[in-house]
Design a protein around this motif. Structure first.
Motif, short mmCIF file in Angstrom:
data_model
loop_
_atom_site.label_atom_id
_atom_site.label_comp_id
_atom_site.label_asym_id
_atom_site.label_seq_id
_atom_site.Cartn_x
_atom_site.Cartn_y
_atom_site.Cartn_z
N ALA A 1 0.81 -1.22 0.00
CA ALA A 1 0.00 0.00 0.00
C ALA A 1 0.84 1.26 0.00
O ALA A 1 0.46 2.28 -0.58
N ILE A 2 2.00 1.21 0.64
CA ILE A 2 2.82 2.42 0.79
C ILE A 2 3.98 2.46 -0.20
O ILE A 2 4.89 3.31 -0.06
N ASN A 3 3.96 1.61 -1.20
CA ASN A 3 5.08 1.56 -2.15
C ASN A 3 5.30 2.89 -2.86
O ASN A 3 6.45 3.33 -3.06
N LYS A 4 4.22 3.56 -3.26
CA LYS A 4 4.35 4.82 -3.98
C LYS A 4 4.96 5.91 -3.10
O LYS A 4 5.76 6.75 -3.56
N LEU A 5 4.62 5.91 -1.83
CA LEU A 5 5.20 6.88 -0.92
C LEU A 5 6.70 6.65 -0.76
O LEU A 5 7.49 7.60 -0.74
N VAL A 6 7.09 5.38 -0.67
CA VAL A 6 8.52 5.05 -0.54
C VAL A 6 9.27 5.46 -1.80
O VAL A 6 10.36 6.02 -1.74
N GLU B 1 12.78 9.22 -5.06
CA GLU B 1 12.87 9.98 -6.31
C GLU B 1 13.09 11.47 -6.08
O GLU B 1 13.74 12.14 -6.89
N THR B 2 12.53 11.99 -5.00
CA THR B 2 12.63 13.43 -4.76
C THR B 2 13.86 13.83 -3.94
O THR B 2 14.01 15.01 -3.61
N SER B 3 14.69 12.84 -3.65
CA SER B 3 15.89 13.15 -2.87
C SER B 3 16.76 14.18 -3.61
O SER B 3 17.08 14.00 -4.79
#
Length: 291
Positions: A259-264, A269-271
């Motif tokens: 469920a939280i894959n996109k958040l991870v 990616e935004t680092s």
């Protein structure tokens, strides 16, 4: 003297004829008594017929006993066989219905072989607390294609944006800020890159629920605290969130999750991107968790 008739006697299934003596007997009382006594003794063989009758009755009992014995044995055998079959069937059904683990043992309440049960095995409904901020808005579109076209134009101006769909409208957003004043400062800085008009307004994620495991819920709570802290401490929207603050979240991602894959992925990616962009994209993915 009177002539005596022969006497017919049955003995051992055979008939025997006894003839009495033909001589004359005196009629004296003594002689008559003696003759009567001898005559009574001659009748004794008749009693053997009674013995034959008793013997025959005993044979009938034995015959009936021999006839009942096979029936009795058959009943006993049926009871024994039925008991064995019933016991075998009960064992079979108990083995089929009993849950078993991979190593053949039945799992206990504390998990297989006494280990702690995995928290990621079952999901539960979790209420997502909304995230609040001010957003820098580029425009609102009724068609996604138009929003995508404008996004492409801003990308050419080196202005990063995201498309946020809500209530059949497509919002093109460029960043977030903890206050309206800081939001306006960020908007002015972006406008200088391409001479564009930007708007600052209050924004928050919608309230809703998500199906999450206990481990995912714990991680979401950590992310929520992280997001609020970084937004509040934001002084310069162009500075990225340092990796030492993001790394603990990455390391604590549950091993079994979806469920939280996109958040991870968004965290990775935004680092290195400006914090205003990082927090905006995390805010968007957070709302996407809702079912």
């Amino acid at each position: 003297m009177e002539k005596k008739k022969p006497i017919l006697v049955e003995k051992n299934g055979k008939k025997w004829t006894y003839k009495l003596p033909t001589e004359e007997f005196s009629s004296s009382p003594e002689e008559s008594a003696a003759a009567q006594e001898n005559h009574e003794q001659d009748k004794l063989p008749v009693l053997t017929a009674l013995k034959k009758s008793k013997k025959g009755f005993s044979n009938k009992q034995k015959q009936k006993s021999f006839q009942l014995k096979p029936l009795f044995m058959a009943v006993i055998s049926a009871v024994i066989i039925g008991s064995i079959l019933g016991f075998t069937l009960i064992r079979m059904f108990v083995q089929v219905d009993s849950p078993s683990s991979t190593n053949g043992s039945v799992p206990t309440a504390g998990g297989v072989n006494g280990t702690e049960p995995s928290l990621a095995m079952s999901e539960e409904s979790y209420q997502l607390e909304p995230l609040h901020s001010y957003i820098i808005q580029v425009g609102i579109f009724s068609e996604e294609a138009n929003a995508a076209e404008w996004q492409k134009n801003y990308t050419e101006l080196d202005i990063k944006t995201i498309i946020w769909e809500r209530e059949d409208q497509y919002f093109l957003l460029a960043g977030v800020a903890p206050t309206k004043e800081l939001g306006q400062s960020i908007a002015e800085s972006i406008s200088q890159q391409g001479n564009v008009d930007l708007y600052v307004k209050e924004w928050s994620t919608t309230e809703g629920e998500a199906d999450l495991t206990k481990e995912e819920v714990q991680w979401i709570d950590s992310l929520h605290s992280f997001w609020q802290t970084e937004l509040t401490n934001q002084l310069n929207a162009t500075d990225p969130i340092t990796s030492d603050k993001i790394q603990p979240l990455i390391e604590n991602v549950p091993k079994e999750t979806h469920a939280i894959n996109k958040l991870v992925e968004t965290l990775n990616e935004t680092s290195g991107e400006p914090s205003s962009q990082q927090l905006l994209r995390l805010m968007h993915e957070y709302e996407m968790l809702q079912r």
